[in-house]
Design a protein around this motif. Sequence first.
Motif, short mmCIF file in Angstrom:
data_model
loop_
_atom_site.label_atom_id
_atom_site.label_comp_id
_atom_site.label_asym_id
_atom_site.label_seq_id
_atom_site.Cartn_x
_atom_site.Cartn_y
_atom_site.Cartn_z
N LEU A 90 -1.61 -1.46 -4.06
CA LEU A 90 -2.57 -0.39 -3.85
C LEU A 90 -1.83 0.94 -3.88
O LEU A 90 -0.92 1.17 -3.07
CB LEU A 90 -3.28 -0.58 -2.50
CG LEU A 90 -4.06 0.60 -1.94
CD1 LEU A 90 -5.10 1.09 -2.92
CD2 LEU A 90 -4.71 0.22 -0.62
N HIS A 130 0.87 -1.18 0.00
CA HIS A 130 0.00 0.00 0.00
C HIS A 130 0.90 1.22 0.00
O HIS A 130 1.63 1.48 0.97
CB HIS A 130 -0.91 0.00 1.23
CG HIS A 130 -1.86 1.16 1.27
ND1 HIS A 130 -2.63 1.47 2.37
CD2 HIS A 130 -2.16 2.11 0.34
CE1 HIS A 130 -3.36 2.54 2.12
NE2 HIS A 130 -3.08 2.95 0.90
N PRO A 133 -0.51 2.93 5.43
CA PRO A 133 0.25 2.51 4.24
C PRO A 133 1.57 1.85 4.62
O PRO A 133 2.14 2.12 5.68
CB PRO A 133 0.48 3.82 3.49
CG PRO A 133 0.48 4.87 4.56
CD PRO A 133 -0.53 4.40 5.57
#
Length: 595
Positions: free
Chosen positions: A148, A114, A242
Motif C-alpha cells: 500500500l 504500508h 503506516p
Amino acid sequence: MYLNRQRVQAIEELDEMKKEQKSLLEKLEQLESQTHASIKEDPFSIISELLLRIDSMVLTGILDTREASGFRSLVINTSLNVADYFADIISKSDAEILAQLRHVSNKKKMKGFHIIHICTEMEPVASVGSLASYVTSLSHVLQRHGNLVEVILPMYATLNLESINSLWEIKAEFFSYFDGQLHRNRIWTGVVNGIAATFIQPVYYSSFFNTENIYGYPNDFERFSYFSRASLDYILKSGKKPDVIHIHNWETSIVGPLFWDIFANQGLAATRILLTCQGLKSQCLEQPDKLAMCGLDPAKLHRHDRLQDNNKPHLVNILKAGIVYSNKVIVMSSIHSKDQIVSTLSHGLEFALDTHKDKLLIAPFGYDDSPWDPSQDKFLPRGYTADDTRGKAISKAALQQQLGLPENIASVFVGYMFTEDSDVDLENIKSLVRDSSTRGVQFIFVGISKIYGMKNKLESFQEGLKDENVRFVDEYDESLLHLIFAGSDIILCSFDDPMLQMPVKAIKYGAAPVPVNFTDDRLRKFIDPGNTERTQLSEYIINTFANVSLSQAIDEIKKKPSQWNRKILEAMSKDVSWDAECYDIHVSAYMSLKK
C-alpha cells in the motif's frame, strides 16, 4: 445615463461570468465522467480512490481510526479483487461505500507494507529533478507487488491538475501547528497514475505554495517545515498507522526529529522513518531558533551529534536531521560506492554519515524505458531486441546514409553527445579521433550549448577535426539522437552521473558505454577496486565497460567479434528497471525496519 450604462455593463459582465461558470461546470462533469470511466478499467486507481475516501470518512467523523485501519488492510489485500466489489459504487455516497466495506470486512489482513511518502515532487504533477520520477516509479513497483503506497505533497499553484484523477476537496476542518498556533489547511485528494495522493493547502500561509517555482525562495525552510509538520498532523488525525514514512532530501528531513520527539508516542510507535537522498549537496543551513516554528526544541537539537552543522557550528543542518533521525538512509547512485559517498561526496556530512554508516544503503536508479526502448522506438526504421538485432544493423545503415558517411556495416561507429556540464579534454578527444579514423572508424559528435564559452570551444573543436569519417551536429534533433544510440557500436560516456543515464541507455540500445576520459585520474579513483559496497549495476558497468579504453574496444570489435557480440547481448538483456535491484534494496530496507 452614465450610471445606467455602468449598470448595463455590469449586467452583461455578470451574464458572461454565468456562461463561463456554466461552461466550466459542464467541462468538470464531462471530465468527472471520463475519469470514472477510466478508473473502472484500472484496479490500482480504484484502490487509491477508495483509500482516500476512507481518509475523508475519518476526517469528517463518519469512521473511527480503529475501523479505518482495518478497512485499509482489507482494501490493499492482494487476495481481494477490489474492482469487483467497488468499481460500480466508487462514486456513490460515503454511507454506501462504508456499508460495502463492512460487508466484505471478513477478508484477510494486508500482507504487504504500508508506505507513505512525504515529498515535494511527483511525476507528472510536480516535477523538477530526479526525485519526481523516483517517487512515481518506485511507488508503481511497490504497489504492483502488493504494498500500500500513498504520497503526500504540497498543493502547489503550478500543479499539473490534468494528470490527477478524481481530484476533490475533503470537506472537514484540519489544523496543523506552526509558529505557536494552529492553522487551518484545505485537504485535496486524487489519484496520480494509480497512486493515492493527498495535497495539503495552507490557508493562512497560502503564499507558501502559490509560487511560480517549487524551490529557490528565501523562506524555503519555513515552507517545507510547515508542510512536513502538517503532513504528520494529517497522518495522525486520519488514523493512519503506516509501516514506513518515507521522506526525501532536506526538504522533508525535518520529519525525522518531528516524528520521534512529538508523534511517535501518539499511536505511531510501530512506524519507522526512511530517508532517501537524491544527492547530498543541497542541505539547508538555518538558525537554530527557527526549529521552534514547527514545534521542536532548538536547545535539545543544536548539538554535534544531532543537527549542529559540522562546518558552521552556529547553524543547524536540516539534511543532517534526516540522517540522524531516520532508521534507514538510502542514497541514490547507480555508480558510486558507499565509501566514495561517505569520504568524497558527503559535502561536509562525512562525520554524520560515518557515524550512521550501518544504516546507510546505496541504491541504483531504475531505467524508465518508455521513451527509450529499441523494441518499440518510433524513431527507428525497425525495432530490435537482444533476441533479434537485425534492426540495429538497419539503424546503422540509416544513420550513415543520413550523415552522408560511407555505408559500410562493418565500420565501427562511435557517438558522443556534449552536454552543458561536459568536463572533458577536447584535445585528448581530437587525438583519439585522429588515431581511430585512420582505422576506418566513423564518428558523430552532437554539441548543443547556449553557453558562450562552451559554444566557442565546440566550434574550435569542429574546425580542428575536418575528416571524411567525422560528422558534427550543432542543433537538437530528437529523432537523430535515437538513431545515434541505435546505430552506434560505442557511445563515449562520462561516468560521474549518479543516474548513469547515458551508459545505461547505451547498453539497452546495444552500444558499449566507453569512458571519454579514460586517462583521467578521477576515473581511475572511481573504478578503484578498493571501493567497497557498490551496487550490482555499478560493479557490472565498471568491470565490463568503464575500464576499457576506446582503442581497446575497437580492437575487440575488430579482432574478437564473437566475444564482443556476446558481451553486448548480455548487456542488452540486463534488467536495469525500477523493478530490479532498486526495488530489492528498498524492500530489504523496509523489511529490516519492521524487524
